[in-house]
Design a protein around this motif. Structure first.
Motif, short mmCIF file in Angstrom:
data_model
loop_
_atom_site.label_atom_id
_atom_site.label_comp_id
_atom_site.label_asym_id
_atom_site.label_seq_id
_atom_site.Cartn_x
_atom_site.Cartn_y
_atom_site.Cartn_z
N GLY A 1 -4.81 27.87 4.25
CA GLY A 1 -4.26 27.22 2.68
C GLY A 1 -3.01 28.21 3.01
O GLY A 1 -2.34 28.21 4.05
N LEU A 2 -1.76 27.88 1.74
CA LEU A 2 -0.82 28.70 2.39
C LEU A 2 -0.41 29.89 2.57
O LEU A 2 -1.05 31.01 1.39
N GLU B 1 1.47 26.43 5.81
CA GLU B 1 0.43 25.72 5.53
C GLU B 1 0.07 24.59 6.65
O GLU B 1 0.63 24.28 6.92
N TYR C 1 6.73 29.78 3.47
CA TYR C 1 4.85 30.10 3.45
C TYR C 1 4.85 29.52 4.63
O TYR C 1 5.59 28.40 4.50
N TRP D 1 0.70 27.95 -6.30
CA TRP D 1 0.06 28.84 -5.78
C TRP D 1 0.73 30.35 -5.48
O TRP D 1 0.50 31.21 -5.48
N VAL D 2 2.25 29.96 -5.69
CA VAL D 2 3.12 31.51 -5.13
C VAL D 2 3.41 31.59 -7.15
O VAL D 2 2.92 33.16 -6.81
N ASP E 1 1.59 21.84 -5.59
CA ASP E 1 0.80 23.27 -5.40
C ASP E 1 1.15 24.10 -4.50
O ASP E 1 0.50 25.53 -5.11
N VAL E 2 2.23 24.43 -4.32
CA VAL E 2 3.18 25.98 -3.42
C VAL E 2 3.86 26.06 -4.11
O VAL E 2 3.40 27.24 -4.41
N GLU F 1 0.86 31.63 -9.06
CA GLU F 1 -0.02 32.47 -8.78
C GLU F 1 -0.41 34.23 -8.89
O GLU F 1 -0.66 34.97 -9.34
N ARG F 2 0.24 34.21 -7.36
CA ARG F 2 -0.32 35.12 -6.47
C ARG F 2 1.09 36.71 -7.46
O ARG F 2 0.67 37.57 -7.08
N LEU G 1 -0.28 19.86 1.14
CA LEU G 1 -0.51 20.45 -0.06
C LEU G 1 1.42 20.45 -0.10
O LEU G 1 1.71 19.42 0.23
#
Length: 153
Positions: free
Chosen positions: A42-43, A110, A108, A122-123, A118-119, A125-126, A114
């Motif tokens: 994943g990323l 992956e 990033y 994810w970023v 999606d990227v 959320e991180r 993605l």
């Protein structure tokens, strides 16, 4: 007959130009040498990724991207990518099944296909998790300090 010679001369010049341009390609750093992808991941942040400028061919300024496992890849429109990456993830390069994205200040990579949405998710959320960890650490530190003061009284 002279038209044929002009065409032959132009073809020779084009071939020589391509050869010279290829020989003026920048060196590949050790971290960017191609390596097999053991498992699609994943990323993940790529701390080695970045851009550099190379001026060897006819003193023209050329931008290249390089990342972990990605040899130098020419970037056609660096300035517009630099503007776009502030608001949305931008796909910078693809090498084999790996793809490199630029979003905000970070790069990033992956290997699962993605999309930009999606990227971004994810970023974000991180970042939320990182801020929550920092808040929790501050809260625990303040609680320990409060207990230490109470015990010393």
């Amino acid at each position: 007959m002279s038209v044929v010679w002009v065409v032959v001369l132009l073809v020779v010049l084009v071939v020589v130009g391509v050869v010279v341009r290829r020989r003026s390609w920048p060196e590949t750093p050790a971290f960017a040498r191609p390596r097999p992808v053991t498992s699609p991941g994943g990323l993940a942040p790529d701390p080695n990724a970045g851009f550099f400028t190379h001026r060897r061919f006819l003193f023209r300024k050329r931008h290249f991207f390089v990342g972990t496992g990605c040899p130098p890849v020419p970037v056609a429109d660096f300035s517009s990518l630099d503007v776009l990456r502030r608001e949305q993830p931008v796909r910078i390069a693809r090498y084999g099944i790996r793809v490199w994205w630029w979003f905000g200040e970070d790069f990033y990579r992956e290997a699962v296909g993605l999309g930009a949405d999606d990227v971004r998710a994810w970023v974000r959320e991180r970042d939320r998790k990182r801020l929550a960890r920092q808040d929790r650490a501050r809260l625990l530190s303040a609680a320990e300090e409060s207990l230490r003061k109470r015990d010393s009284e």
